[in-house]
Design an enzyme around this catalytic site. Sequence first.
Site, PDB file in Angstrom:
ATOM      1  N   ASN A  10      27.060  43.652  27.113  1.00 49.92           N
ATOM      2  CA  ASN A  10      26.319  42.746  27.986  1.00 49.92           C
ATOM      3  C   ASN A  10      25.979  43.525  29.153  1.00 49.92           C
ATOM      4  O   ASN A  10      26.729  44.373  29.836  1.00 49.92           O
ATOM      5  CB  ASN A  10      27.652  41.767  28.607  1.00 49.92           C
ATOM      6  N   LYS A  12      23.907  42.814  31.600  1.00 43.45           N
ATOM      7  CA  LYS A  12      23.936  42.457  32.880  1.00 43.45           C
ATOM      8  C   LYS A  12      22.715  42.831  33.592  1.00 43.45           C
ATOM      9  O   LYS A  12      21.558  42.481  32.700  1.00 43.45           O
ATOM     10  CB  LYS A  12      24.969  42.954  33.934  1.00 43.45           C
ATOM     11  N   HIS A  95      29.554  32.812  31.139  1.00 43.22           N
ATOM     12  CA  HIS A  95      30.202  34.392  31.972  1.00 43.22           C
ATOM     13  C   HIS A  95      30.634  33.975  33.358  1.00 43.22           C
ATOM     14  O   HIS A  95      30.042  33.269  34.102  1.00 43.22           O
ATOM     15  CB  HIS A  95      29.109  35.401  31.871  1.00 43.22           C
ATOM     16  N   GLU A  97      30.517  35.472  35.782  1.00 42.00           N
ATOM     17  CA  GLU A  97      29.370  35.948  36.982  1.00 42.00           C
ATOM     18  C   GLU A  97      28.395  34.884  37.054  1.00 42.00           C
ATOM     19  O   GLU A  97      27.888  34.582  38.331  1.00 42.00           O
ATOM     20  CB  GLU A  97      28.663  37.453  36.732  1.00 42.00           C
ATOM     21  N   GLU A 172      37.701  36.715  28.782  1.00 41.99           N
ATOM     22  CA  GLU A 172      37.237  37.705  29.849  1.00 41.99           C
ATOM     23  C   GLU A 172      37.944  37.375  31.187  1.00 41.99           C
ATOM     24  O   GLU A 172      37.554  36.668  32.078  1.00 41.99           O
ATOM     25  CB  GLU A 172      35.714  37.749  30.300  1.00 41.99           C
ATOM     26  N   GLY A 178      34.852  44.591  35.297  1.00 38.61           N
ATOM     27  CA  GLY A 178      34.041  45.736  36.236  1.00 38.61           C
ATOM     28  C   GLY A 178      35.238  46.507  37.511  1.00 38.61           C
ATOM     29  O   GLY A 178      34.934  47.185  38.358  1.00 38.61           O
ATOM     30  N   SER A 217      36.488  45.698  31.526  1.00 41.81           N
ATOM     31  CA  SER A 217      36.711  46.969  31.566  1.00 41.81           C
ATOM     32  C   SER A 217      37.471  47.643  30.153  1.00 41.81           C
ATOM     33  O   SER A 217      38.020  48.483  30.179  1.00 41.81           O
ATOM     34  CB  SER A 217      37.919  47.193  32.555  1.00 41.81           C
TER      35      SER A 217
HETATM   36  P1  13P Z   1      32.921  45.113  32.236  1.00 38.03           P
HETATM   37  O1  13P Z   1      33.177  46.138  30.942  1.00 38.03           O
HETATM   38  O2  13P Z   1      31.815  45.946  33.138  1.00 38.03           O
HETATM   39  O3  13P Z   1      34.382  45.437  32.809  1.00 38.03           O
HETATM   40  O4  13P Z   1      32.208  43.871  32.326  1.00 38.03           O
HETATM   41  C1  13P Z   1      32.849  43.020  31.115  1.00 38.03           C
HETATM   42  C2  13P Z   1      32.044  41.852  31.030  1.00 38.03           C
HETATM   43  O5  13P Z   1      31.728  41.025  32.139  1.00 38.03           O
HETATM   44  C3  13P Z   1      31.231  41.730  29.771  1.00 38.03           C
HETATM   45  O6  13P Z   1      30.754  40.507  29.907  1.00 38.03           O
END
Ligand code: 13P
Length: 255
Positions: A10, A12, A95, A97, A172, A178, A217
Amino acid sequence: MSRGRIVIGNWKMNPGSSAEAVVLARSVAASPLATGVAVAVAPPALFLPAVAEALRASPVGVYAQDVHWEEQGAFTGQIAASMLAPVVLGVIVGHSEVRRDQGDDDERVAKKMVRALAHGLWTVVCVGETLDAYLAGRSASVVAAQTAVIGHAVAAAESVGARRDRIVFAYEPIWAIGTGRAATAAHATICADAIRAELQRSAGIDAEAIPVLYGGSVTAANASAFADARGIDGALVGGASLKAEFGAIVAAFSG
Ligand code: 13P
């Protein structure tokens, strides 16, 4: 029962240009592709056609990061499943976010899933608890409550019937995204179990057939722990999917 393994990068809101996205996509396609694991990338919407074109001759799939729940109409700034379907293999919905920035709740996530499945898209439904819930020992119950809404939508939507085999869950935990602080594999297994138990209950489907990915992560260093974890069928990778490290993560899930 054997479920397919899936690793999705992903991206982002990265990288900064379509040209860079194409370079990144080509690097994923060029890395030795592992056996027994489906690999995909989820670039920003604007880059989807260019990335899909760059990956046309490769087995690497392309996913969108979000989709609108309505078919078409006056929804400024949104993208419909019918527009995505000719370009991508699947879509991520729910997600954290997007939930945070766009105000998506479980009902809306369920509607997005139903619409995406109706268009034949593989649909990765994200669930996960906050740090407070985790610290309070409520991870499994929070994840189950989120999954219940999705499960009821699966049971209610006739259009989903034929496409249930394209539902994927991603556990997640918000506190792991992150932060460099991944969940333990054992914790991920507990939450994957909670997701499947709730799907069985609320949707009445064979939840053992539903893949559950872990995200938060994931790195080359911890990927094999998740690959070995019971009930975890792959990874949804954020930051590390922008680096060469992604190849090592894919390899960890390879059969
Ligand atoms: P990270 O791997 O950067 O922690 O992000 C995970 C994520 O949100 C994947 O959708």
